[in-house]
Write a protein that holds these residues in place. Structure first.
Motif, short mmCIF file in Angstrom:
data_model
loop_
_atom_site.label_atom_id
_atom_site.label_comp_id
_atom_site.label_asym_id
_atom_site.label_seq_id
_atom_site.Cartn_x
_atom_site.Cartn_y
_atom_site.Cartn_z
N UNK A 151 -17.46 68.37 23.10
CA UNK A 151 -17.00 68.25 21.71
C UNK A 151 -15.48 68.41 21.60
N UNK A 152 -14.91 69.26 22.44
CA UNK A 152 -13.46 69.43 22.45
C UNK A 152 -12.77 68.12 22.85
N UNK A 153 -13.30 67.46 23.87
CA UNK A 153 -12.74 66.18 24.28
C UNK A 153 -12.95 65.10 23.22
N UNK A 154 -14.06 65.16 22.52
CA UNK A 154 -14.31 64.23 21.41
C UNK A 154 -13.29 64.47 20.30
N UNK A 155 -13.04 65.73 19.99
CA UNK A 155 -12.10 66.10 18.92
C UNK A 155 -10.72 65.49 19.17
N UNK A 156 -10.27 65.48 20.42
CA UNK A 156 -8.94 64.96 20.76
C UNK A 156 -8.99 63.51 21.25
N UNK A 157 -10.15 62.88 21.17
CA UNK A 157 -10.32 61.49 21.61
C UNK A 157 -9.92 61.28 23.07
N UNK A 158 -10.26 62.24 23.92
CA UNK A 158 -9.94 62.14 25.35
C UNK A 158 -10.98 61.37 26.14
N UNK A 159 -12.15 61.24 25.62
CA UNK A 159 -13.21 60.56 26.35
C UNK A 159 -13.83 61.49 27.39
N UNK A 160 -14.63 60.91 28.30
CA UNK A 160 -15.38 61.69 29.28
C UNK A 160 -15.37 60.94 30.61
N UNK A 161 -15.72 61.64 31.66
CA UNK A 161 -15.82 61.01 32.98
C UNK A 161 -16.91 59.95 32.95
N UNK A 162 -16.68 58.89 33.71
CA UNK A 162 -17.72 57.87 33.91
C UNK A 162 -18.45 58.21 35.20
N UNK A 163 -19.77 58.31 35.11
CA UNK A 163 -20.58 58.70 36.26
C UNK A 163 -21.52 57.57 36.66
N UNK A 164 -22.14 57.75 37.83
CA UNK A 164 -23.20 56.84 38.22
C UNK A 164 -24.43 57.13 37.34
N UNK A 165 -25.47 56.32 37.45
CA UNK A 165 -26.64 56.44 36.56
C UNK A 165 -27.28 57.83 36.61
N UNK A 166 -27.45 58.36 37.81
CA UNK A 166 -28.15 59.64 37.95
C UNK A 166 -27.34 60.79 37.34
N UNK A 167 -26.04 60.82 37.59
CA UNK A 167 -25.20 61.89 37.04
C UNK A 167 -25.06 61.74 35.54
N UNK A 168 -24.97 60.50 35.08
CA UNK A 168 -24.89 60.24 33.64
C UNK A 168 -26.15 60.75 32.94
N UNK A 169 -27.31 60.59 33.57
CA UNK A 169 -28.57 61.08 32.99
C UNK A 169 -28.58 62.61 32.92
N UNK A 170 -28.05 63.27 33.95
CA UNK A 170 -27.98 64.74 33.95
C UNK A 170 -27.04 65.21 32.84
N UNK A 171 -25.89 64.55 32.70
CA UNK A 171 -24.93 64.93 31.66
C UNK A 171 -25.54 64.77 30.27
N UNK A 172 -26.27 63.68 30.05
CA UNK A 172 -26.93 63.46 28.75
C UNK A 172 -27.99 64.52 28.51
N UNK A 173 -28.77 64.86 29.54
CA UNK A 173 -29.79 65.89 29.40
C UNK A 173 -29.15 67.25 29.07
N UNK A 174 -28.01 67.52 29.68
CA UNK A 174 -27.32 68.79 29.39
C UNK A 174 -26.92 68.87 27.93
N UNK A 175 -26.45 67.77 27.39
CA UNK A 175 -26.09 67.74 25.95
C UNK A 175 -27.33 67.96 25.10
N UNK A 176 -28.42 67.31 25.47
CA UNK A 176 -29.67 67.43 24.70
C UNK A 176 -30.24 68.84 24.76
N UNK A 177 -30.03 69.55 25.88
CA UNK A 177 -30.59 70.89 26.05
C UNK A 177 -29.72 72.01 25.47
N UNK A 178 -28.51 71.67 25.02
CA UNK A 178 -27.67 72.70 24.42
C UNK A 178 -28.22 73.07 23.05
N UNK A 179 -27.81 74.23 22.55
CA UNK A 179 -28.39 74.79 21.32
C UNK A 179 -28.07 74.01 20.06
N UNK A 180 -26.93 73.43 19.93
CA UNK A 180 -26.53 72.78 18.67
C UNK A 180 -27.36 71.62 18.37
#
Length: 180
Positions: A151-180
């Motif tokens: 969210x901090x990177x989103x706030x400053x429009x910095x973007x995020x690392x580009x990952x391969x499919x498997x890492x991208x899926x883990x990153x998305x799951x991490x976002x989904x599993x956070x409390x907010x």
């Protein structure tokens, strides 16, 4: 003195002369400013450039402490340890480094960031350290700190690392599993 006589002949009164003299004195030396002393009421000169140069904009010792004894140490101490959690830690570190490097990503330069987060500006380090300290005090859930960095990177429009499919899926799951 001769200039003052010419000016008086042009019809300027005493207060106009005094203002003109102050303006002439202020323009004499570049980098020096005139001020009126609050104690004596006299006109004083101070070197504005010298005062500006003498200030510490970036303190190397403070930056070292912020990064190594703050940001890095807290993440090492409170993120899950072991081989099983390496991918999660790496994704969190990547998100942290995108912020510390003001949006520069490894994926932009074939695996090289071309920037060093340890040398970023102190206010940037303070901002991310505040987030980490808050996270340590509240949840210590790795998914929550990832979301905070994301969210901090989103706030400053910095973007995020580009990952391969498997890492991208883990990153998305991490976002989904956070409390907010």
């Amino acid at each position: 003195m001769e200039n003052n006589k010419k000016i008086k002949e042009q019809g300027l009164n005493e207060s106009d002369l005094e203002r003109l003299e102050l303006l002439q004195k202020a323009n004499e030396k570049v980098g020096k400013q005139l001020t009126i002393s609050s104690e004596s009421g006299n006109l004083e000169e101070f070197n504005e450039l010298k005062e500006l140069i003498d200030k510490d904009f970036e303190n190397p010792e403070e930056k070292y402490n912020l990064y190594y004894r703050g940001i890095r140490k807290l993440l090492i101490d409170f993120l899950p340890k072991g081989k099983d959690y390496k991918q999660i830690r790496d994704i969190i570190y990547d998100e942290k480094n995108v912020f510390l490097n003001l949006g520069k990503k490894k994926s932009d330069n074939n695996g090289t960031r071309r920037s060093d987060g340890r040398m970023t500006y102190q206010p940037v380090m303070n901002e991310i350290l505040d987030i980490i300290v808050n996270w340590v005090g509240e949840s210590q859930n790795p998914f929550d700190i990832y979301r905070d960095f994301y969210e901090l990177n989103e706030k400053y429009n910095y973007g995020h690392e580009d990952y391969d499919k498997s890492t991208k899926a883990v990153a998305k799951a991490m976002l989904d599993l956070s409390k907010k």
